[in-house]
Structure formats: structure tokens, C-alpha cells
Scaffold this motif. Structure first.
Motif, PDB file in Angstrom:
ATOM      1  N   GLN A 193     -16.847  49.848 -61.104  1.00 45.27           N
ATOM      2  CA  GLN A 193     -17.046  48.811 -60.074  1.00 45.27           C
ATOM      3  C   GLN A 193     -15.767  48.639 -59.238  1.00 45.27           C
ATOM      4  O   GLN A 193     -15.809  48.695 -58.012  1.00 45.27           O
ATOM      5  N   GLU A 194     -14.637  48.482 -59.907  1.00 43.77           N
ATOM      6  CA  GLU A 194     -13.366  48.291 -59.168  1.00 43.77           C
ATOM      7  C   GLU A 194     -13.000  49.531 -58.368  1.00 43.77           C
ATOM      8  O   GLU A 194     -12.504  49.442 -57.246  1.00 43.77           O
TER       9      GLU A 194
ATOM     10  N   ALA B 143     -15.487  49.942 -55.353  1.00 47.25           N
ATOM     11  CA  ALA B 143     -15.352  48.820 -54.419  1.00 47.25           C
ATOM     12  C   ALA B 143     -14.155  49.062 -53.496  1.00 47.25           C
ATOM     13  O   ALA B 143     -14.192  48.723 -52.313  1.00 47.25           O
TER      14      ALA B 143
ATOM     15  N   GLU C 292     -13.603  49.077 -48.934  1.00 49.85           N
ATOM     16  CA  GLU C 292     -12.777  48.074 -48.265  1.00 49.85           C
ATOM     17  C   GLU C 292     -12.510  48.426 -46.802  1.00 49.85           C
ATOM     18  O   GLU C 292     -12.528  49.599 -46.418  1.00 49.85           O
TER      19      GLU C 292
ATOM     20  N   GLN D 169     -21.426  52.562 -52.679  1.00 48.30           N
ATOM     21  CA  GLN D 169     -22.262  51.357 -52.711  1.00 48.30           C
ATOM     22  C   GLN D 169     -22.888  51.146 -54.085  1.00 48.30           C
ATOM     23  O   GLN D 169     -23.020  50.022 -54.547  1.00 48.30           O
TER      24      GLN D 169
ATOM     25  N   ASN E 282     -21.013  47.765 -54.911  1.00 45.69           N
ATOM     26  CA  ASN E 282     -21.693  46.638 -54.244  1.00 45.69           C
ATOM     27  C   ASN E 282     -21.491  45.323 -54.983  1.00 45.69           C
ATOM     28  O   ASN E 282     -21.151  45.290 -56.168  1.00 45.69           O
ATOM     29  N   GLU E 283     -21.721  44.251 -54.229  1.00 44.27           N
ATOM     30  CA  GLU E 283     -21.419  42.913 -54.736  1.00 44.27           C
ATOM     31  C   GLU E 283     -22.275  42.532 -55.945  1.00 44.27           C
ATOM     32  O   GLU E 283     -21.793  41.910 -56.896  1.00 44.27           O
TER      33      GLU E 283
ATOM     34  N   GLY F 154     -20.892  43.944 -58.898  1.00 51.32           N
ATOM     35  CA  GLY F 154     -19.694  43.161 -59.226  1.00 51.32           C
ATOM     36  C   GLY F 154     -20.065  41.924 -60.041  1.00 51.32           C
ATOM     37  O   GLY F 154     -19.419  41.596 -61.033  1.00 51.32           O
ATOM     38  N   LYS F 155     -21.125  41.252 -59.615  1.00 51.11           N
ATOM     39  CA  LYS F 155     -21.601  40.069 -60.343  1.00 51.11           C
ATOM     40  C   LYS F 155     -22.078  40.439 -61.735  1.00 51.11           C
ATOM     41  O   LYS F 155     -21.848  39.717 -62.705  1.00 51.11           O
TER      42      LYS F 155
ATOM     43  N   SER G 120     -19.213  40.816 -63.922  1.00 56.27           N
ATOM     44  CA  SER G 120     -18.683  39.493 -64.287  1.00 56.27           C
ATOM     45  C   SER G 120     -19.496  38.868 -65.420  1.00 56.27           C
ATOM     46  O   SER G 120     -18.937  38.215 -66.299  1.00 56.27           O
TER      47      SER G 120
END
Ligand code: HMH
Length: 225
Positions: free
Chosen positions: A145-146, A149, A153, A167, A171-172, A175-176, A179
Motif C-alpha cells: 500500500q505505501e 501509493a 503522488e 491504483q 488507492n485510498e 489504505g483504509k 488501517s
């Protein structure tokens, strides 16, 4: 402010390895547009093999969450990851087709990939605690993910034909998802630090092994070793 969790403490303590895995020259070559198509194709074929090995690992994690977790929603969270792997395997087929990579039995896992898959297999054993295996899963997903991502940028020169790959992991929503895995890991590791010091130590070692395997995987893909 909230007290820093165990995971963030480890990320800082082992900063060099974390950066080595998430800012690897292979990733930097994607983000500055200098990546060679042959390196990307090598990565694509090898990563498809790795993701296939990730399926039974995540399966074993579901079993552990079901048996050992203090929170039944862990199973739902991990199951969502399993569903994503299903999509991912379809995506690999499409992407391989696009690049002319043959995903057949002809494709052999290279040594760093074999070793990473063997590491996963060891983590599937019933003697490996849920907390330890879950920490590994979080780290495996978080590194990708990191890494990807970064390629999305502002100001990067990621080639348009690699946008879709970046992507997928950058993608966000993913990312969630990472988390939410991190939150589970933090909850479990906090508990371990109160009651099971040995589990905490094992989880830290596994975290480091994941980072080392990820770096070797990038090295292999880049093909400079
Ligand atoms: C090597 N690490 C590797 N491949 C992946 N697809 C991921 C992590 C994330 O799923």
C-alpha cells in the motif's frame, strides 16, 4: 494525543528496513518512469505466484481469528481481504495477458519468491499464534500500500500503463483496509504486551522477516542481483 501503538513504535525502531521495503529502487523506478518493461513483467509473473500462496495463508488466518479472537468482527475484516484476493487473481490474468506474460505451469517461482512462500506456509501452522500471523498479514499488505501509493503522488512520472497496478494497491480504500488490519494488530499486540511478552517478541521478529522478504522480492523483480 493518543499514545503511539506498538506497530508505529516498530516502524520507527526499524526505520531503515521499513523504508527499504516501501521506497525500494524498483518502486522509485516506477515513480520516476525509468522502469524497464522486462522488470515489470518479471514482477507481474512472480507476484501472481505469491498472491496464490497468500490465499491459503489468509484462510489460515480466518481459522485463527475464528478460534482465538476476542472480537468476532476480525473474521469479517479478514474475509474482506480474502474477497479482494479473488478479484486480484482475475486482475493478474487480465494484466498478464495485456503484457504477454504467460501465467502457466511454465512460470517458475524464483528463489526469493519460493522462500517468501515457504515463510507464509510456516505461518499457517496451528502453533503460530493469531496475533503473530495477523501482524505478518498487516505488514505484507501495508508495504504494498505505501509503496504503490507513492507512485500515485503529485509530481511523480509513473508511466500511464502502470497506473492501474499502482491504483490496485495505492488507492485510498485499500489504505483504509490496511488501517483496519493495523487496528486489529494494535489491539492484539497491546493485549500481548500486558500478558504474553513472548508473543510480542515473536510478532516483532515476524514483522522484520516480512520486510526482509519484501526487499528480496523487489530485488528479484528488478533483476539486478
Ligand atoms: C510480494 N507482497 C508481495 N506481493 C503482494 N501482492 C503483496 C505483498 C500485497 O498483497
Amino acid at each position: 494525543a493518543q499514545k503511539e501503538g506498538v506497530v508505529d513504535t516498530w516502524k520507527n525502531k526499524h526505520r531503515m528496513l521499513w523504508v527499504g521495503a516501501t521506497r525500494h529502487p524498483m518502486i522509485l523506478s516506477i515513480s520516476d518512469g525509468t522502469i524497464h518493461p522486462s522488470a515489470f513483467k518479471r514482477w507481474l509473473g512472480q507476484d501472481c505466484i505469491f498472491v496464490r500462496a497468500l490465499v491459503p495463508f489468509v484462510g489460515s488466518l480466518i481459522v485463527k481469528a475464528w478460534k482465538e479472537s476476542d472480537d468476532s468482527s476480525d473474521v469479517d475484516t479478514i474475509l474482506r481481504g480474502m474477497a479482494a484476493l479473488n478479484d486480484e487473481l482475475d486482475w493478474f490474468k487480465k494484466e498478464a495477458n495485456k503484457w504477454g506474460v504467460h501465467l502457466s505451469e511454465m512460470l517458475v517461482p524464483q528463489k526469493p519468491n519460493q522462500e517468501y512462500c515457504r515463510f507464509l506456509e510456516n505461518l499457517m501452522g496451528p502453533e503460530v499464534e493469531y496475533t503473530v500471523a495477523l501482524t505478518a498479514y498487516w505488514a505484507i499488505e501495508a508495504v504494498y500500500q505505501e509503496s504503490f501509493a507513492l507512485c500515485l503522488e503529485e509530481g511523480t512520472r509513473t508511466p500511464p500503463e502502470l497506473e492501474d497496478t499502482c491504483q490496485r494497491w495505492g488507492n485510498e480504500a485499500f489504505g483504509k483496509y490496511c488501517s483496519s488490519l493495523k487496528n486489529i494488530a494494535e489491539r492484539r499486540l497491546k493485549k500481548a504486551s500486558d500478558d504474553y511478552e513472548d508473543v510480542l517478541k515473536k510478532a516483532e521478529v515476524v514483522f522484520l522477516r516480512v520486510l526482509e522478504h519484501e526487499i528480496e522480492f523487489w530485488n528479484m523483480s528488478r533483476g539486478d542481483t
